[in-house]
Each structure stands twice: as structure tokens, then as C-alpha cells.
Scaffold this motif. Structure first.
Motif, mmCIF file in Angstrom:
data_model
loop_
_atom_site.group_PDB
_atom_site.id
_atom_site.type_symbol
_atom_site.label_atom_id
_atom_site.label_comp_id
_atom_site.label_asym_id
_atom_site.label_seq_id
_atom_site.Cartn_x
_atom_site.Cartn_y
_atom_site.Cartn_z
ATOM 1 N N TYR A 176 4.574 13.956 2.202
ATOM 2 C CA TYR A 176 4.891 13.557 0.831
ATOM 3 C C TYR A 176 3.815 14.040 -0.134
ATOM 4 C CZ TYR A 176 5.447 10.504 -3.210
ATOM 5 O OH TYR A 176 5.566 10.034 -4.480
ATOM 6 N N MET A 177 2.554 13.879 0.282
ATOM 7 C CA MET A 177 1.455 14.293 -0.605
ATOM 8 C C MET A 177 1.545 15.791 -0.902
ATOM 9 S SD MET A 177 -1.770 15.878 -0.423
ATOM 10 C CE MET A 177 -2.454 15.626 1.200
ATOM 11 N N PHE B 247 -8.334 21.558 1.932
ATOM 12 C CA PHE B 247 -8.959 20.244 2.117
ATOM 13 C C PHE B 247 -7.907 19.137 2.110
ATOM 14 C CE2 PHE B 247 -13.150 22.029 0.500
ATOM 15 C CZ PHE B 247 -13.748 21.952 1.744
ATOM 16 N N LEU B 248 -6.964 19.245 1.165
ATOM 17 C CA LEU B 248 -5.925 18.215 1.117
ATOM 18 C C LEU B 248 -5.093 18.255 2.394
ATOM 19 C CD1 LEU B 248 -4.755 18.382 -2.588
ATOM 20 C CD2 LEU B 248 -6.027 16.554 -1.478
ATOM 21 N N ILE C 186 7.535 22.111 4.549
ATOM 22 C CA ILE C 186 6.716 22.185 3.342
ATOM 23 C C ILE C 186 6.096 23.578 3.228
ATOM 24 C CG2 ILE C 186 4.618 21.313 2.247
ATOM 25 C CD1 ILE C 186 6.798 19.284 2.071
ATOM 26 N N ALA C 187 5.606 24.086 4.370
ATOM 27 C CA ALA C 187 4.906 25.369 4.355
ATOM 28 C C ALA C 187 5.835 26.507 3.956
ATOM 29 C CB ALA C 187 4.290 25.643 5.725
ATOM 30 N N SER C 188 7.115 26.338 4.231
ATOM 31 C CA SER C 188 8.046 27.418 3.916
ATOM 32 C C SER C 188 8.184 27.621 2.412
ATOM 33 C CB SER C 188 9.416 27.097 4.506
ATOM 34 O OG SER C 188 9.995 26.035 3.777
ATOM 35 N N GLY C 189 7.708 26.645 1.642
ATOM 36 C CA GLY C 189 7.873 26.754 0.206
ATOM 37 C C GLY C 189 9.161 26.110 -0.279
ATOM 38 N N SER D 113 0.827 -1.209 0.000
ATOM 39 C CA SER D 113 0.000 0.000 0.000
ATOM 40 C C SER D 113 0.860 1.256 0.000
ATOM 41 C CB SER D 113 -0.905 0.022 1.231
ATOM 42 O OG SER D 113 -1.603 -1.172 1.341
ATOM 43 N N MET D 114 1.901 1.233 0.811
ATOM 44 C CA MET D 114 2.761 2.416 0.923
ATOM 45 C C MET D 114 3.444 2.689 -0.417
ATOM 46 S SD MET D 114 3.627 4.647 3.240
ATOM 47 C CE MET D 114 4.545 6.137 2.841
ATOM 48 N N LEU D 115 3.838 1.610 -1.101
ATOM 49 C CA LEU D 115 4.522 1.804 -2.381
ATOM 50 C C LEU D 115 3.546 2.286 -3.447
ATOM 51 C CD1 LEU D 115 6.925 -1.220 -2.086
ATOM 52 C CD2 LEU D 115 7.584 1.178 -2.236
ATOM 53 N N VAL D 116 2.298 1.845 -3.361
ATOM 54 C CA VAL D 116 1.295 2.377 -4.295
ATOM 55 C C VAL D 116 1.066 3.858 -4.008
ATOM 56 C CG1 VAL D 116 -1.145 2.294 -4.943
ATOM 57 C CG2 VAL D 116 0.146 0.183 -4.709
ATOM 58 N N LEU D 117 1.016 4.185 -2.725
ATOM 59 C CA LEU D 117 0.841 5.590 -2.342
ATOM 60 C C LEU D 117 1.957 6.445 -2.947
ATOM 61 C CD1 LEU D 117 0.173 6.704 1.342
ATOM 62 C CD2 LEU D 117 1.576 8.044 -0.165
ATOM 63 N N VAL D 118 3.179 5.944 -2.847
ATOM 64 C CA VAL D 118 4.328 6.731 -3.290
ATOM 65 C C VAL D 118 4.428 6.756 -4.811
ATOM 66 C CG1 VAL D 118 6.834 6.827 -3.262
ATOM 67 C CG2 VAL D 118 5.602 6.303 -1.171
ATOM 68 N N LEU D 119 4.166 5.601 -5.424
ATOM 69 C CA LEU D 119 4.427 5.492 -6.862
ATOM 70 C C LEU D 119 3.235 5.900 -7.723
ATOM 71 C CD1 LEU D 119 6.359 2.104 -6.955
ATOM 72 C CD2 LEU D 119 7.295 4.365 -7.397
#
Lengths: 669, 499
Positions: A268-269, A225-226, A326-329, A123-129
Motif C-alpha cells: 500500500y505504501m 530506502f522506502l 507494484i514493480a510492473s508500474g 493503527s491500521m486505519l491511521v496508516l491507511v488514512l
């Protein structure tokens, strides 16, 4: 190479099917369980070497959903971002699988454990790939399922099953946000494929429910939302409450799923969706939530006595750092911390597991102590992880945390929310050093029992009942090679990984988000900011460690420490030990009212109003009217004749009345 | 078309039922195997139609037309006809029915002869309703199918079977009578009972009189809404499900409820498109309320069957939301969700039936810690639970996702509320699973009830396999329904061309 891509997720899936469907003897079961992830790791390395020339590797396996314009194939894509992630997932994952052979050896659910762990890897690899956000969601939910199954692995205790259920449902709240985010994305881009979306500009306006909606506004909502989805999976305020409870699962699970990989999926998302978040106003919200989470979880970690709970709150806190990055850009800073954190937090959890194992299931740090002398090798690797977490200069955690602090600091001059966030993050970094020092001192350096609670009341509310293995005070159970080898590898990565990966990773990931837009005088300012933040990082590390060392090491038991512990410190400690009562607040404001409300509505609306009054009421009315009319049907000739005459007269009267103006009855003409 | 496949599919079960009726009750074994054989044969034929159906061919295939009742008033068919045929939607429903029937028979292995024969007659009624292309014929099957279900609940049901069966049949007939009036009015106006002709003519004939359209639509819609059931017409469902025997619940949830959604797709929307558009906000609102309300009601239940019954209200809410979303994705999701609900809820009732047969209990409190006692059963129940709450990789997700995805562009607020159903679904299903399967075994007498037997696996495994298959390859269904569904959806789009 691209034709092998599908094997990366599918090999662990095969392991899951074999272990799940067949009853294999233990040795075979663990070989099957470990072979999948290790083989995936090997293929991942091969694929990774391929993408070094900035050539994405893609493969479309089959067509999954296609309805009209919506076309979602089961497509996999390795770009630098997913390339880094698959290496972490399969690399750290393989180490944890090997560790589990020894750790879970005496468990009756041995094969089941490996089956679930393999399903998680898939599942994790599907999430990533996954090359579309919908396929990512498949993995996203899949890892959530595995988390649920593994937290409740020892399901005979309801407490564990409840922790699993809490994790699943809290994540579902996040998924609610994720789904709405996907719908907004479709409205914006008319696509769900990452590469396609990234290539399109946000339209000026969008048709929604017959109204014109500004594209920027919709992009804001999509991002928000994300982020709600990410808050669920990656344990941010207000959805972090499931992660500490998730420690009910076996320790390798805590290391793999609840520290190194799954919980970073939200980060990651958002890195994947960088094209949506670049310059977005959502980032101010993100950084605020992230910094608050980092600080609050750091505070709570100070007052936990279950070794896994300390690490769990630490994970929540570190995830806050990643989101701040992530928020820092400067998206690479968040991803960099994902990687280094995977090293040292997996190490710390696995080390904690070895400690728990050695003590026959004891998790309460107050009953530990002095383990450094008895288990020196374990102590050494654990301290390596702890130093990386605390941010000792030149360890992995130092580099990645510092990069985040710099990025947030620089952003503070652009957006107001980043200033306070930076301060909170600096404070959290200090807290990290403090609670890590406390943990190491109590577990490894002190004499056994030195931190036994002075009175029974003090420990009320933190019943860290042993959960793993049998509990007894026999000989220390020394970790074997299968446990120590993964720890040693992770220790090396925790110490040197940051230094080795800092620059290369930033360069390597650049094609994913392109050059970040910086002002002209950026380079000079950047150097200043960098120097300042390194200084700050060093200072807070020193302060945190010193404070921890003074309170829990050198001066422990001194009068002034005792006075503090009895006086002002006690209330604060009480609040922290009970985690600010957030669980209780949720229980009484959301969960209980929902349950009560459902029952009340069921009785009042469903049973009484709809079913009894409206539905059966209609029936009764018909029945009553029929019953009343039935009385007129007496069967007596006299009554029949009289009613016939009455009816005929009434009819005539009616007709006569209708034609009263002319007095000319129609049938007379 | 050489062989009248649809006629065979429709009437084989009833024929078998007739032939088996004179057998003595002691010959239960023969009846059982004969019933299983016939339903499997029907499944084979339906499977043949499934594979022979050309998604790119005529909209309606395997058509058979015969004049049935002569009437000169009715042009162009010169009367009421026996016409059957399938488009993508009825094909999916037909195959779903054919798939569930052998499972229902197998789950009724211990039931008497009459029970099995009643099931066979039920199959004829359902198949007929799905393949009928003459409105009159449809109505005959629609009513005919009620009687076997009435008997199943009323004779072989639980303690309150009489109340439940009478409520079921009266409630449904109230709707049917309204529909009958509307059918007669519409058919005399258009001068035909032919469904395809009516779909073409009625919108044009009634274009100038919106009030007439509204009333006719409402008459059809109330009848179908009761069947779905759409909130607030749902209270017959929990009673019927709780009292019905396992096979009755499976068919009721798996097929009969779909008659309602099918009716909207086949008749109510294409016949009266303006009215359908006019009432869309109302139906979308009721569907969304149904999703949340059904989930909340499911949370409050302590009887497993009642919980599943209320979850059906929520799931059918998704179907209705999708059908009235006005987008292809939403309506496709709604149709797929009809199939999915038939599988996952059918499977849930089959599973509940297993422990009910063993213990004659179906309260949540009557069980606890069953995962230890029945590991295989627990695994199957877990897969079905996950299908029911829409976990990606299993069938439920694709339908639910497409519904929400498709309704968002036109009804964003309703979609946001409906999405809460995704959270609530997990709450009640996982609570159920926790209470029944996790923790220590709460009742010592349950220690020895044993896991599922091979006989039970015979009907549980096929349905679980299909749950997984449709999660991975939903296009198997979607590709066949796309054309028919898109024709329905066109009626709901604002720029619909009035003839």
C-alpha cells in the motif's frame, strides 16, 4: 461526511481504551470490541460512496508536529486508494472480530485480546488514512506494536514472546530504511504530505551536506530506502523471517494482521508513493526481490507440516506477487491482489483456526486427515479459499495473479530484470497450486494418520507443538455459527470477488496514478500478452494441482513416490523443511556476533580502556604524584631550611642565567 | 513583573529545607508531607510561569535583576548581579525539574528526614542553574547542585556508594574547574558576567582570535560533555546510577544530565559560535558514536539500572546530535528529547525502584514472568519501554525523529549511523522486557510480591500520562522553545552574520 472521518480510526481506539482500562464481563467486552470496527465499517462505506465522484474526502483533526517549515497535522484523507483499503480493513477486520468471539471464548485474556485487536484496527486505519508519510509511519509502527503484542499474546511461553520480539526488531530494521526514505523525501520535496509531494516535480539537483546531489539519484535512494521499510513490514527477502514465526499468535491474529491487512502495508505504501516510483530504476530491484521471495517462500511452503506455517509461507509468497505487481508500474494489479488475497487468505487462516479448534489445538497436518467427511461445511469453505489461492480460473486469486503476470510480462520488453522475474513468478504460481493441493488433500481427504512420518528422524526439526487451547483427542469440536458465518462470507468473496472487482477496481483507482503511459501499439500487444498469460496461468494451475494430486493423493504410497521420497527428494525436502537454514545463518552471522561483540567491547573498551586506564588511571597518577611529593613534607626544621636554601639558590641561578648576556641584574638598577 | 516568581521557585525548597532541619528525626511524617507540599507548590508556580510565558513575547521573560557583588571593573552592570529569567529552553527545563521533584519525593517516602531535605536543596541548585542569567551566579548554582547529589549517592546509595560518589564529584569538578577558568577569562575580556550581554559581545570580541575561542569553547565543552555525558566521558554515569537511590537516579538522569546539553545551548554555542562550528564535526561524530556505543553497552548489561544508564548515553547522544545539527528541526528535536529523556528514563528508574524496594534485587536474571504476577506494573513498564524506544504516539518518537530529520540535510552519513540506534534501542529494551516479564515465573518467591500499590501509582501515573500527552501534542513544548532554539541554531549556520 468529512467531519465524520476521524471516527473511522477513533471508534476502535475507544474500544481499546474501554477494554484496556476497565474490567468488563465477557459479553460486554466482546460487544465493545466488535462495535468499534463494525461502526467504522459502516462509516467507511458511507465515505466510500461519497468518493465515487472522484472527490477526495479530507479532514485535519489537529496540529501534531510543527517546527519551522515542517508542519505535520493529524490529517486524514480518503481517495480511491485509501477508500479501497479502509473497506478491506474494516470489512475483513469486522468479520475476524466476530469470529474471535467464539474462537477466543475460553481464553483468560479475552478482554485483553479484543483491546489489542481494536488498537490494531486504529493503527491500521491511521496508516491507511494518514495524509502524510509521517502519519502513515505512526500507523506503521502502531500495527507493528500490535503485531508484537498479539504474537506474544500467550506470553507465558517464552517461544511466543520471542517470536513477537523477532517480529518487532526485524520490522525495526525495515523502519531504519523507512526513516531514511522520509529524510530523502524531505530533501527532494521539502514536504511530507502525499498530495503535496505528488504535485511537485523532482528537482534537478538538491543541496545535501554542502554538496550538489542530483535529484534523480536522491529519488532512487528514497525509493530504495522506502522499499527496505516495505520489506520489513511486508516480509520480503531478506526481512521475511519474522512472519512464519508470527504464527505463534492466536489464529484470528494471523488472519487479520499477518495475512489480510498489516503485511500488505508495504504494498500500500509503495502504491501511495506511486509518483516516486513511476519509471524508477528501483523497480528492477523490487521485481527481482519480489519474484525471488515468491519463489523461495513457495518452495518452503511445500515442506511445512504445521498448517499455519504452510499458510504463512504462502502469504510471504503472495506478498511477492503483490510487490511484483507494484514493480510492473501497473500499480492497480498489486492493489487488486492485496484485496483478493485479503479475502482468501483470511478465509484460509480462519478455516485453519476452525480445524485447529476442532482438533483441540492440533496444528500438525500429518495428524489430521479425513476431516472432509466429518466437517463438510468447513471443508467446503476451506476448499473455496484454497482454489482461489491456487488460482482456479475465474476465482479471485486467478484474476489478480493473472493481472500481475500480464503486467510483469509486458514490462519484460522494457527492462531486463522483468523477464527472469516473470519466469520465477510463473513457477511460483505452479508451486502455489501444488502446495495448496497438498494441504487440502492431507487435511481433508486422506484417512487420519496417512501422512504420519515414517521415522522419528524425519520429523526432527519440525516440532509443531500444539499451541492453542488444550490438547487432547476427544470429540471433534464443531465450529458454531459465529465461526461459520464469517467464513461463508469470505468464501463467496474469494470465489466471485475477483470477477466482480477486476475492471471496476482498475477504473476506480485510475485517478490515483493517472493514465499509465503506454506505447501506441499497446492495445493489440496487450491483448496478445493477456491471452498468453491466461493460457500460462491455466497451465501452471493444472500442472500444480495435478502434481499435488498425484503425489499426495492418487499415487501416495506407491513405490515410485516412496523411492523419490527416500532418495533424491529427501535432501531437497530436508533443505526446504529447514527453510534453507536462513534463521540459522542470521543467528550465526548477525545476532550472535552482535551479542558477543557488545560484551567484548563492554569489557575491553568500556571497563578496561576507558574506565580503568584513562579515567581511574588519571586518578591514580594524581594520587601517586601527590603521594610521592608528600614524602618531602617531613616536618623537620632541618630539612625545611635546607630545601629553602636550595630553592632560593636555584631561583637566583635561574635569574642570573636569564640575564647572562648583560650580567646586569634588573633589580640592581 | 509583580511577584518574583523565579526567585520563589528557586529558593522555596531550600528555605523549606532549612526550616525542616531542626526537626527531630522521628518527625519524618511532617518532613515528608512538607517536602511534598513544597515541591508541589513549586510545580504550581512553575506551571503558572509555563502558562504565563508568551511564546511570541520577549525572548527572556520573568526577569529579575539585583546588584549582588559590586565591582567597578564590570561595566555595564557595575558588578556581579543576581539576575534570573527564563527563555523557552530554560522554561522547559525548569518545568521538567518541577514536575520530577514531587515524584522523586513520593518515591522516597520511606527515606529518612535528611534524605528528603537533601532533595529539597538539590531542587534549589537545579532551578537556580536553569534560571540564572549571570554567569557567576550560574557557576555558583552549578557547583551547589553537586553537593546534594554527592550526599544522596554517598550516604544513601548502594554498596559501592563511596566509590561512585567520589568518582561522580571528582569527574564533574575537573570539568567545572576548566569552565571556571574560561568563565573568568571571558568575563574579564567582556567586562561583564551578564549572560545576554556576553552572548552579544563575546562572538564579536573574539572574532579575530580563533585560537582563544577554541580554547574557551573547549573548556566549556569538556565541562558540559562530562555532564551530558558525551562518549568517552560517560563512565561515571553507570556507577553513579547503579549506586544512587531511586530518587537520586531519577533526578540525575532526569535533570542533571540536561545541565550539560543546556550548557551547550545557553553558553558554549552562543558565546563561541565560530569555535562551535569548528568543532561541530567532532561533536557530531562523538554523539553518533555515543548513540551506537551506548546501545551496544546497554545490550551487554545484566543489571537493569546499568542498562538504563547506558541507554541514557545513547539518548543523550541523540540530544547532542540534534543540538549540533545546525537546523531548527534538529535542535528542537534535541531540546524535546531532553524533556522526553527526563520523562521516560525518569519513569524507568522509578519503575525499577518499585521492584527493587520489594525484592532488593535489580538484576535481569532475578526476575522472569513478572507480567503474570504484576499485570499493572507490566503495562506501565511496557508504555515506558515503548516511549524509550521511540514509538510514534508516545513522546520519544517526536524528539528522536526531529533529531534525525534535522541532522540528515547537514550530516547524512552520521544520521544514517545514528538511525541504527533506533534498531538497537528496540533490541536492548525489548530483550529487557522479555527477560523480566515474559515466560514462566522463574523464581517461586516472586509469585507473592504483589502488583504496584496505590502509593506507587501516585507517582507513576502522572509521568505515564505526560509521556502519552507529549506524544500526541508535542507542540505544547515545541511552540514555547522554538524562538530560543532558533536563536541558538543561527550560531551554527555557515552564513552566520559576524558582527
Amino acid at each position: 461526511m468529512s467531519h465524520l472521518l476521524w471516527l473511522i480510526p477513533v471508534l476502535p481506539l475507544a474500544g481499546f481504551l474501554v477494554n484496556g482500562l476497565l474490567k468488563l464481563p465477557k459479553p460486554v467486552s466482546c460487544i465493545v470490541g466488535c462495535a468499534g470496527p463494525i461502526a467504522s465499517f459502516v462509516i467507511s462505506v458511507l465515505v466510500f460512496l461519497r468518493i465515487h465522484g472522484h472527490q477526495d474526502v479530507v479532514q485535519t483533526v489537529f496540529s501534531w508536529i510543527s517546527v519551522g517549515q515542517l508542519n505535520v497535522p493529524f490529517g486524514l484523507r480518503v481517495d480511491p486508494l485509501s477508500g479501497v483499503m479502509i473497506l478491506v480493513v474494516t470489512g475483513v477486520g469486522s468479520l475476524i472480530h466476530v469470529y474471535s468471539i467464539s474462537y477466543m471464548h475460553d481464553d483468560e485474556g479475552f478482554s485483553r485480546f479484543f483491546a489489542y485487536l481494536n488498537l490494531f484496527m486504529f493503527s491500521m486505519l491511521v496508516l491507511v488514512l494518514g495524509d502524510s508519510i509521517l502519519l502513515m509511519f505512526v500507523g506503521w509502527e502502531g500495527v507493528g506494536l500490535c503485531s508484537y503484542l498479539l504474537i506474544g499474546f500467550w506470553y507465558k511461553e517464552l517461544k511466543n514472546a520471542d517470536a513477537g520480539k523477532k517480529a518487532f526488531i526485524t520490522n525495526r530494521v525495515g523502519d531504519f530504511g523507512f526513516l531514511l526514505g522520509v529524510f530523502c523525501l524531505w530533501a527532494l520535496y521539502k514536504d511530507v504530505n502525499f498530495a503535496q509531494m505528488a504535485g511537485k516535480a523532482i528537482p534537478h539537483s538538491v543541496q545535501l551536506a554542502g554538496h550538489e546531489v542530483s535529484g534523480d539519484a536522491l529519488a532512487f535512494w528514497a525509493g530504495l530506502f522506502l522499499f527496505i521499510g516495505a520489506c520489513g513490514k511486508s516480509a520480503q527477502i531478506p526481512l521475511y523471517v519474522w512472519l512464519p514465526d508470527a504464527m505463534a499468535g492466536p489464529t484470528p491474529v494471523s488472519a487479520l494482521i499477518h495475512a489480510a491487512t498489516m503485511v500488505t502495508a508495504g504494498v500500500y505504501m509503495m502504491a501511495r508513493m506511486n509518483f516516486l516510483y513511476q519509471g524508477s530504476e528501483v523497480l528492477s530491484i523490487v521485481v527481482t526481490i519480489a519474484a525471488l521471495t515468491a519463489f523461495m517462500a513457495g518452495l518452503i511452503a511445500v515442506a511445512q507440516n504445521d498448517i499455519k506455517k504452510v499458510l504463512a509461507y504462502s502469504t510471504v509468497s503472495q506478498l511477492g506477487f503483490m510487490f511484483a505487481g507494484i514493480a510492473s508500474g501497473d500499480f492497480h494489479t498489486g492493489m487488486f491482489h492485496v484485496v483478493t488475497h485479503a479475502f482468501f487468505k483470511a478465509l484460509l487462516f480462519l478455516g485453519a483456526g476452525a480445524v485447529i479448534h476442532a482438533l483441540h489445538g492440533e496444528q500438525d497436518i500429518r495428524k489430521m486427515g479425513g476431516l472432509g467427511k466429518k466437517l463438510p461445511a468447513l471443508a467446503a469453505v476451506f476448499v473455496a479459499g484454497a482454489l482461489a489461492l491456487a488460482g482456479l480460473p475465474f476465482t479471485a486469486g486467478f484474476f489478480s495473479k493473472d493481472a500481475i503476470l500480464v503486467a510483469v510480462f509486458e514490462q519484460a520488453s522494457v527492462q531486463a530484470a522483468f523477464g527472469p522475474a516473470w519466469l520465477l513468478l510463473v513457477a511460483s504460481a505452479g508451486l502455489t497450486a501444488f502446495y495448496t493441493t497438498r494441504l487440502v488433500l492431507i487435511v481433508f481427504l486422506d484417512a487420519p494418520g496417512a501422512h504420519r512420518p515414517p521415522s522419528p528422524e524425519a520429523s526432527a526439526g519440525s516440532h509443531a507443538a500444539p499451541q492453542e487451547g488444550d490438547h487432547g483427542h476427544g470429540e471433534l469440536h464443531k465450529p458454531g455459527l459465529l465461526i461459520m458465518a464469517p467464513l461463508a462470507i469470505l468464501a463467496v468473496a474469494s470465489l466471485f470477488g475477483g470477477y466482480l472487482l477486476d475492471r471496476p477496481m482498475e477504473e476506480f483507482l485510475k485517478p490515483v496514478w493517472g493514465e499509465e503511459k503506454h506505447p501506441l501499439n499497446f492495445a493489440a500487444a496487450h491483448d496478445h500478452a493477456h491471452a498468453l498469460n491466461i493460457l500460462v496461468s491455466c497451465i501452471v494451475f493444472a500442472v500444480g494441482v495435478t502434481a499435488g494430486w498425484v503425489i499426495y493423493g492418487r499415487a501416495a504410497g506407491r513405490d515410485w513416490v516412496k523411492r523419490f521420497a527416500e532418495g533424491g527428494g529427501k535432501k531437497m525436502y530436508w533443505l526446504l523443511e529447514n527453510k534453507f537454514f536462513v534463521d540459522e545463518i542470521y543467528e550465526y552471522t548477525i545476532i550472535a556476533p552482535l551479542k558477543m561483540g557488545a560484551t567484548i567491547v563492554w569489557f575491553l573498551v568500556d571497563r578496561v580502556l576507558i574506565d580503568t586506564i584513562l579515567v581511574n588511571g588519571t586518578g591514580w597518577i594524581v594520587y601517586a604524584v601527590g603521594g610521592a611529593l608528600r614524602r618531602t613534607h617531613t616536618g623537620s626544621i632541618n630539612v625545611a631550611v635546607v630545601s629553602f636554601l636550595a630553592g632560593a639558590l636555584a631561583l637566583l641561578a635561574f635569574v642570573a642565567y636569564q640575564f647572562k648576556d648583560t650580567w646586569q641584574l634588573p633589580f640592581l638598577h | 513583573m509583580a511577584a518574583p516568581l523565579l526567585t520563589l521557585i528557586t529558593f522555596l525548597p531550600a528555605l523549606a529545607g532549612l526550616l525542616l532541619s531542626p526537626l527531630k528525626a522521628e518527625k519524618g511524617g511532617i518532613v515528608r508531607f512538607a517536602a511534598l507540599f513544597v515541591t508541589l507548590a513549586v510545580l504550581g508556580l512553575a506551571g503558572a510561569v509555563w502558562f504565563l510565558f508568551d511564546p511570541k513575547g520577549d525572548p527572556i521573560q520573568f526577569r529579575e535583576d539585583h546588584l549582588w557583588i559590586r565591582s567597578l571593573y564590570l561595566t555595564p552592570t557595575k558588578g556581579i548581579t543576581y539576575s534570573v529569567g527564563v527563555d523557552g529552553i530554560s522554561l522547559a527545563m525548569m518545568v521538567l525539574t518541577a514536575f520530577l521533584m514531587p515524584l522523586a519525593i513520593r518515591a522516597s517516602w520511606h527515606q529518612p528526614k535528611g534524605f528528603l531535605i537533601t532533595l529539597l536543596f538539590l531542587e534549589t541548585g537545579m532551578m537556580g542553574a536553569f534560571v540564572a542569567l549571570d554567569l557567576f551566579l550560574f557557576y555558583v548554582f552549578w557547583e551547589a547542585m553537586l553537593i546534594p547529589m554527592y550526599l544522596l549517592i554517598g550516604i544513601w546509595g548502594g554498596p559501592r556508594r563511596i566509590y561512585a560518589s567520589v568518582k561522580f564529584i571528582l569527574y564533574t569538578i575537573v570539568g567545572s574547574v576548566l569552565m571556571l577558568a574560561a568563565i573568568l577569562y571571558a568575563a574579564t575580556q567582556a567586562g561583564t558576567f551578564d549572560v545576554v550581554t556576553l552572548q552579544g559581545q563575546l562572538p564579536r570580541l573574539l572574532a579575530g582570535s580563533p585560537d582563544t575561542q577554541y580554547w574557551l569553547f573547549l573548556a566549556f565543552a569538556v565541562s558540559f560533555a562530562i555532564k551530558v555525558p558525551l562518549f568517552p566521558f560517560h563512565t561515571w554515569l553507570p556507577d553513579a546510577h547503579v549506586e544512587a537511590p531511586t530518587a537520586g537516579s531519577v533526578i540525575l538522569a532526569g535533570v542533571l544530565l540536561k545541565m550539560g546539553t543546556y550548557g551547550f545551548l545557553r553558553f558554549a554555542i552562543p558565546f563561541f559560535p565560530d569555535a562551535a562550528q569548528h568543532f561541530t564535526p567532532l561533536i557530531v561524530a562523538l554523539s553518533t558514536i555515543g548513540i551506537i556505543y551506548g546501545s551496544l553497552m546497554a545490550m551487554a548489561q545484566s543489571d537493569i539500572k546499568k542498562l538504563v544508564a547506558y541507554s541514557s548515553v545513547a539518548h543523550l547522544g541523540f540530544c547532542m546530535l540534534g543540538i549540533f545539527s545546525g537546523t531548527l528541526q534538529g535542535a528542537q528535536g534535541g531540546v524535546l528529547q531532553m524533556v522526553n529523556h527526563g520523562l521516560s528514563t525518569g519513569a524507568l528508574f522509578l519503575l525499577v525502584g518499585v521492584i527493587y524496594e520489594k525484592t532488593h534485587r535489580r538484576g535481569v536474571d532475578d526476575f522472569g514472568g513478572m507480567a503474570k504476577v504484576m499485570p499493572v506494573y507490566a503495562t506501565l513498564f511496557m508504555i515506558v519501554t515503548l516511549s524509550s524506544i521511540g514509538l510514534p504516539g508516545l513522546n520519544g518518537f517526536v524528539g528522536e525523529f526531529l533529531v534525525l530529520f534535522g541532522s540528515f540535510p547537514n550530516h547524512p552519513t552520521a544520521t544514517a549511523f545514528a538511525s541504527l540506534g533506533v534498531v538497537l534501542g528496540a533490541v536492548y529494551m525489548l530483550k529487557l522486557y522479555r527477560d523480566v516479564f515474559f515466560g514462566p515465573v522463574t523464581r517461586p518467591e516472586r509469585e507473592k510480591i504483589g502488583d504496584v500499590e496505590k502509593g506507587d501509582l501516585a507517582y507513576l501515573l502522572p509521568i505515564v500520562a505526560l509521556i502519552i500527552l507529549l506524544g500526541v501534542l508535542p507542540n505544547l513544548v515545541l511552540s514555547r522553545t522554538e524562538r530560543s532554539v532558533s536563536a541558538v541554531v543561527k550560531n551554527l549556520q555557515p552564513d552566520r552574520v559576524s558582527h
